[in-house]
Design a protein around this motif. Structure first.
Motif, mmCIF file in Angstrom:
data_model
loop_
_atom_site.group_PDB
_atom_site.id
_atom_site.type_symbol
_atom_site.label_atom_id
_atom_site.label_comp_id
_atom_site.label_asym_id
_atom_site.label_seq_id
_atom_site.Cartn_x
_atom_site.Cartn_y
_atom_site.Cartn_z
ATOM 1 N N ALA A 12 68.955 -58.531 69.378
ATOM 2 C CA ALA A 12 68.531 -59.747 68.679
ATOM 3 C C ALA A 12 68.260 -59.518 67.193
ATOM 4 O O ALA A 12 67.906 -60.450 66.480
ATOM 5 C CB ALA A 12 67.277 -60.318 69.349
ATOM 6 N N GLY A 13 68.469 -58.271 66.726
ATOM 7 C CA GLY A 13 68.153 -57.959 65.318
ATOM 8 C C GLY A 13 69.048 -58.748 64.361
ATOM 9 O O GLY A 13 70.132 -59.211 64.743
ATOM 10 N N LEU A 14 68.596 -58.868 63.129
ATOM 11 C CA LEU A 14 69.338 -59.683 62.163
ATOM 12 C C LEU A 14 70.508 -58.925 61.524
ATOM 13 O O LEU A 14 71.346 -59.520 60.869
ATOM 14 C CB LEU A 14 68.399 -60.192 61.059
ATOM 15 N N GLY A 15 70.561 -57.616 61.708
ATOM 16 C CA GLY A 15 71.691 -56.835 61.189
ATOM 17 C C GLY A 15 71.763 -56.807 59.673
ATOM 18 O O GLY A 15 72.844 -56.780 59.090
ATOM 19 N N THR A 16 70.597 -56.791 59.027
ATOM 20 C CA THR A 16 70.595 -56.876 57.555
ATOM 21 C C THR A 16 71.271 -55.679 56.886
ATOM 22 O O THR A 16 71.792 -55.806 55.786
ATOM 23 C CB THR A 16 69.151 -57.002 57.003
ATOM 24 N N ASN A 98 76.005 -57.938 86.829
ATOM 25 C CA ASN A 98 75.612 -59.292 86.404
ATOM 26 C C ASN A 98 75.157 -59.164 84.963
ATOM 27 O O ASN A 98 74.220 -58.402 84.685
ATOM 28 C CB ASN A 98 74.444 -59.804 87.251
ATOM 29 N N ILE A 99 75.816 -59.879 84.072
ATOM 30 C CA ILE A 99 75.417 -59.798 82.661
ATOM 31 C C ILE A 99 74.715 -61.105 82.306
ATOM 32 O O ILE A 99 75.296 -62.177 82.355
ATOM 33 C CB ILE A 99 76.628 -59.495 81.761
ATOM 34 N N ILE A 100 73.427 -60.959 82.021
ATOM 35 C CA ILE A 100 72.546 -62.121 81.873
ATOM 36 C C ILE A 100 72.039 -62.141 80.443
ATOM 37 O O ILE A 100 71.709 -61.091 79.885
ATOM 38 C CB ILE A 100 71.345 -61.967 82.844
ATOM 39 N N SER A 101 71.978 -63.326 79.854
ATOM 40 C CA SER A 101 71.506 -63.378 78.477
ATOM 41 C C SER A 101 70.202 -64.157 78.384
ATOM 42 O O SER A 101 70.058 -65.207 78.997
ATOM 43 C CB SER A 101 72.599 -64.043 77.640
ATOM 44 N N ILE A 102 69.254 -63.591 77.662
ATOM 45 C CA ILE A 102 67.969 -64.269 77.428
ATOM 46 C C ILE A 102 67.771 -64.362 75.918
ATOM 47 O O ILE A 102 68.023 -63.402 75.193
ATOM 48 C CB ILE A 102 66.799 -63.492 78.080
ATOM 49 N N ARG A 103 67.355 -65.520 75.465
ATOM 50 C CA ARG A 103 67.152 -65.732 74.038
ATOM 51 C C ARG A 103 65.745 -65.283 73.628
ATOM 52 O O ARG A 103 64.765 -65.692 74.247
ATOM 53 C CB ARG A 103 67.348 -67.230 73.746
ATOM 54 N N GLN A 104 65.687 -64.412 72.608
ATOM 55 C CA GLN A 104 64.380 -64.087 72.007
ATOM 56 C C GLN A 104 64.144 -65.131 70.927
ATOM 57 O O GLN A 104 64.851 -65.147 69.912
ATOM 58 C CB GLN A 104 64.392 -62.676 71.393
ATOM 59 N N LYS A 105 63.201 -66.014 71.167
ATOM 60 C CA LYS A 105 63.067 -67.173 70.262
ATOM 61 C C LYS A 105 62.510 -66.785 68.896
ATOM 62 O O LYS A 105 62.822 -67.396 67.895
ATOM 63 C CB LYS A 105 62.203 -68.246 70.915
ATOM 64 N N HIS A 106 61.634 -65.764 68.872
ATOM 65 C CA HIS A 106 61.057 -65.342 67.592
ATOM 66 C C HIS A 106 61.287 -63.855 67.427
ATOM 67 O O HIS A 106 61.115 -63.096 68.390
ATOM 68 C CB HIS A 106 59.547 -65.623 67.564
ATOM 69 N N ALA A 107 61.662 -63.416 66.222
ATOM 70 C CA ALA A 107 61.918 -61.994 65.973
ATOM 71 C C ALA A 107 60.586 -61.276 65.798
ATOM 72 O O ALA A 107 60.118 -61.059 64.675
ATOM 73 C CB ALA A 107 62.796 -61.847 64.733
#
Ligand code: G1P
Length: 294
Positions: A12-16, A98-107
């Motif tokens: 979930a990192g911003l990849g800056t 099973n590849i499951i995706s969860i959203r991290q809403k806040h960094a």
């Protein structure tokens, strides 16, 4: 002893460090030879026997979810043309786990990202593989995550991988203070996230591969932000090592920090040199180039 069936891959990192490339493309989707970084990481988890892989993704990371999904038009066309093998690596991965995706809403940091995997991990032990680190074992050798899983399943104690770094690099990593138990196998006595070299005598860094007892989830639930205002995984690991014990292992696999420009280029060159389609021509090119650089 409970089996390790789940893995969390924080991505979930911003990849800056990779801007402007990562403005619209997640860093985990940058290509190493012919596959995105994330596929190498998912393949490592699958080879270690993981059944459920939880990708913790942030905003703007749908390319990662789409990558592991069906592309009906493309797959139908390749099938009709007898070229399905072009997608074989990704279809194999998505069929194997099973590849499951969860959203991290806040960094809110790595510790928070790992905690986002709780609904899938439940009460089970789990592996964590950082989504921008690639490890490549020699042919026939168990990969880094497999070795950690084996250690956990044999001892029931959380186990992480460690590597020696130079003094100047200590402040880039989580650092473990350890006592050697046997060759390459250690008991962790303390941990500190990105210390100054003067703040620790240890040079054992965490390269981003872990297998945890589920107790780390309770610690993360109650964790408070620290360095950079983030919830640091390392802080909860420090408590885990005091309360339940934590082991560490070295490894002989090659490891690339593919989220760093130099590490990314090294991964591309070294993995391309191992690729039968590219190795001879690339090696000749590098040798010629090296001569001209002298
Ligand atoms: C993270 C962890 C750190 C670990 C490192 C490995 O830091 O917090 O403990 O050593 O990954 O790359 P980051 O590189 O995300 O700042």
């Amino acid at each position: 002893m409970s089996k390790v069936r789940k893995a969390i891959i924080p991505a979930a990192g911003l990849g800056t460090r990779f801007l402007p490339a990562t403005k619209t493309v997640p860093k985990e989707m940058l290509t190493i030879v012919d596959a995105p970084i994330i596929l190498y990481v998912v393949e490592e988890a699958i080879k270690a026997g993981i059944e459920d892989i939880v990708l913790i993704a942030g905003r703007g990371k749908h390319a990662i979810e789409d990558f592991f999904d069906m592309s009906y038009e493309l797959e139908d066309k390749l099938e009709r043309e007898g070229k399905s093998q072009l997608l074989a690596r990704v279809t194999k991965a998505r069929d194997a786990a099973n590849i499951i995706s969860i959203r991290q809403k806040h960094a809110l940091g790595l510790g928070h990202a790992v905690h986002c995997g709780l609904p899938i991990v439940g009460k089970e032990p789990f592996a964590v593989l950082l989504g921008d680190e690639i490890t490549m074992e020699a042919n026939g050798e168990a990969n880094v995550t497999s070795q950690l899983v084996k250690s956990f399943e044999e001892t029931g104690t959380s186990t992480i991988s460690i590597m020696k770094v130079a003094e100047k690099d200590v402040s880039k990593y989580g650092i473990a203070e350890v006592e050697e138990k046997s060759s390459g196998f250690f008991k962790v006595t303390s941990l500190v996230e990105k210390p100054k070299p003067t703040e620790t005598t240890s040079r054992w860094a965490l390269p981003g591969r872990y297998v945890f007892d589920n107790a780390i989830m309770d610690l993360l639930t109650n964790a408070k932000p620290s360095l950079n205002g983030e919830i640091q995984l390392t802080d909860s690991m420090k408590v885990l090592c005091q309360q339940k014990g934590l082991n560490a292992m070295t490894f002989s696999a090659d490891r690339y920090d593919a989220g760093d420009k130099l590490g990314y280029l090294q991964a591309n060159i070294e993995l391309a040199l191992k690729n039968p389609e590219l190795s001879v021509e690339l090696k000749n090119y590098i040798l010629d180039l090296a001569k001209s650089l002298k």
